[in-house]
Design a protein around this motif. Structure first.
Motif, PDB file in Angstrom:
ATOM      1  N   ASP A  55       1.035  -0.928  -0.052  1.00 12.25           N
ATOM      2  CA  ASP A  55      -0.189   0.083   0.007  1.00 12.25           C
ATOM      3  C   ASP A  55       0.897   1.140  -0.113  1.00 12.25           C
ATOM      4  N   PRO A  56       1.031   1.949  -1.277  1.00 11.31           N
ATOM      5  CA  PRO A  56       1.863   2.863  -1.116  1.00 11.31           C
ATOM      6  C   PRO A  56       1.822   4.046  -0.146  1.00 11.31           C
ATOM      7  N   ARG A  57       0.865   4.243   0.306  1.00  6.16           N
ATOM      8  CA  ARG A  57       0.499   5.374   1.133  1.00  6.16           C
ATOM      9  C   ARG A  57       0.834   5.039   2.666  1.00  6.16           C
ATOM     10  N   ASP A  58       1.253   3.701   2.844  1.00  6.42           N
ATOM     11  CA  ASP A  58       1.637   3.428   4.459  1.00  6.42           C
ATOM     12  C   ASP A  58       2.855   2.428   4.267  1.00  6.42           C
ATOM     13  N   ASP A  59       3.435   1.826   3.191  1.00  5.34           N
ATOM     14  CA  ASP A  59       4.364   1.046   3.190  1.00  5.34           C
ATOM     15  C   ASP A  59       5.601   1.666   2.384  1.00  5.34           C
ATOM     16  N   ASP A  60       6.696   1.124   2.776  1.00  2.94           N
ATOM     17  CA  ASP A  60       8.073   1.729   1.975  1.00  2.94           C
ATOM     18  C   ASP A  60       9.064   0.753   1.536  1.00  2.94           C
ATOM     19  N   VAL A  61       9.263   0.537   0.223  1.00  2.00           N
ATOM     20  CA  VAL A  61      10.349  -0.524  -0.314  1.00  2.00           C
ATOM     21  C   VAL A  61      11.413   0.381  -0.713  1.00  2.00           C
ATOM     22  N   ARG A  62      12.540  -0.094  -0.293  1.00  2.00           N
ATOM     23  CA  ARG A  62      13.745   0.513  -0.863  1.00  2.00           C
ATOM     24  C   ARG A  62      14.926  -0.571  -1.416  1.00  2.00           C
ATOM     25  N   CYS A  63      15.315  -0.241  -2.475  1.00  3.49           N
ATOM     26  CA  CYS A  63      16.379  -0.925  -3.135  1.00  3.49           C
ATOM     27  C   CYS A  63      17.657  -0.331  -3.365  1.00  3.49           C
ATOM     28  N   TYR A  64      18.774  -0.732  -3.135  1.00  4.15           N
ATOM     29  CA  TYR A  64      20.093  -0.151  -3.071  1.00  4.15           C
ATOM     30  C   TYR A  64      21.137  -1.282  -3.918  1.00  4.15           C
ATOM     31  N   ALA A  65      21.823  -0.737  -4.996  1.00  3.59           N
ATOM     32  CA  ALA A  65      22.873  -1.412  -5.741  1.00  3.59           C
ATOM     33  C   ALA A  65      24.016  -1.713  -4.889  1.00  3.59           C
ATOM     34  N   LEU A  66      24.715  -2.671  -4.820  1.00 10.36           N
ATOM     35  CA  LEU A  66      25.827  -2.960  -4.142  1.00 10.36           C
ATOM     36  C   LEU A  66      27.024  -2.811  -5.186  1.00 10.36           C
ATOM     37  N   PRO A  67      28.060  -2.326  -4.963  1.00  5.77           N
ATOM     38  CA  PRO A  67      29.254  -2.168  -5.838  1.00  5.77           C
ATOM     39  C   PRO A  67      29.704  -3.613  -6.002  1.00  5.77           C
ATOM     40  N   ALA A  68      30.209  -3.915  -7.292  1.00  5.64           N
ATOM     41  CA  ALA A  68      30.450  -5.194  -7.818  1.00  5.64           C
ATOM     42  C   ALA A  68      31.886  -5.367  -6.903  1.00  5.64           C
ATOM     43  N   ARG A  69      32.870  -4.618  -6.464  1.00  9.99           N
ATOM     44  CA  ARG A  69      34.068  -5.118  -5.760  1.00  9.99           C
ATOM     45  C   ARG A  69      33.952  -4.220  -4.497  1.00  9.99           C
ATOM     46  N   GLY A  70      33.016  -4.048  -3.967  1.00  8.28           N
ATOM     47  CA  GLY A  70      32.805  -3.248  -2.572  1.00  8.28           C
ATOM     48  C   GLY A  70      32.956  -4.225  -1.570  1.00  8.28           C
ATOM     49  N   LEU A  71      33.388  -3.878  -0.290  1.00  2.00           N
ATOM     50  CA  LEU A  71      33.520  -4.731   0.967  1.00  2.00           C
ATOM     51  C   LEU A  71      32.275  -5.086   1.482  1.00  2.00           C
ATOM     52  N   GLN A  72      32.085  -6.491   1.668  1.00  2.01           N
ATOM     53  CA  GLN A  72      30.933  -6.881   2.252  1.00  2.01           C
ATOM     54  C   GLN A  72      31.212  -7.856   3.621  1.00  2.01           C
ATOM     55  N   ALA A  73      30.750  -7.502   4.650  1.00  2.29           N
ATOM     56  CA  ALA A  73      31.034  -8.145   5.844  1.00  2.29           C
ATOM     57  C   ALA A  73      29.936  -8.034   6.713  1.00  2.29           C
ATOM     58  N   ARG A  74      30.157  -8.823   7.912  1.00  4.72           N
ATOM     59  CA  ARG A  74      28.823  -8.770   8.669  1.00  4.72           C
ATOM     60  C   ARG A  74      29.385  -8.957  10.085  1.00  4.72           C
TER      61      ARG A  74
END
Length: 98
Positions: A55-74
């Motif tokens: 429901d676009p009035r109440d909900d929010d969806v976001r999408c972020y591109a990750l860099p191909a060679r970026g640092l990925q850690a947890r």
């Protein structure tokens, strides 16, 4: 290409429906945060379906591109059960880099 797709959904019923859909499309990192691996066209189709489910009035969806060679850690407990590794997921902070 890799993207992070995250959502904030106000209705528990819509939240369940969207979560079920996303589990079929991407790898869950948290309950409403997913790693989507695919082409831009596949991502567009996924986001189009999400657009129909929210429901676009109440909900929010976001999408972020990750860099191909970026640092990925947890930090913290593993995303997958012990003994299962998927190189597309971030490594533990301080662990080996891809």
């Amino acid at each position: 290409m890799n993207w992070i797709v995250a959502y904030d959904v106000s209705s528990p019923r819509r939240l369940q429906r969207i979560h079920r859909f996303m589990v079929g499309q991407a790898s869950p990192i948290e309950y409403s945060v997913f790693l989507f691996v695919g082409t831009a066209k596949q991502l567009e189709a996924c986001l189009a379906e999400l657009g129909r489910l929210i429901d676009p009035r109440d909900d929010d969806v976001r999408c972020y591109a990750l860099p191909a060679r970026g640092l990925q850690a947890r930090i913290g407990c593993a995303t997958l059960p012990a003994g299962i590794q998927w190189t597309g997921l971030p490594a533990p902070l301080g662990g080996p880099l891809p």
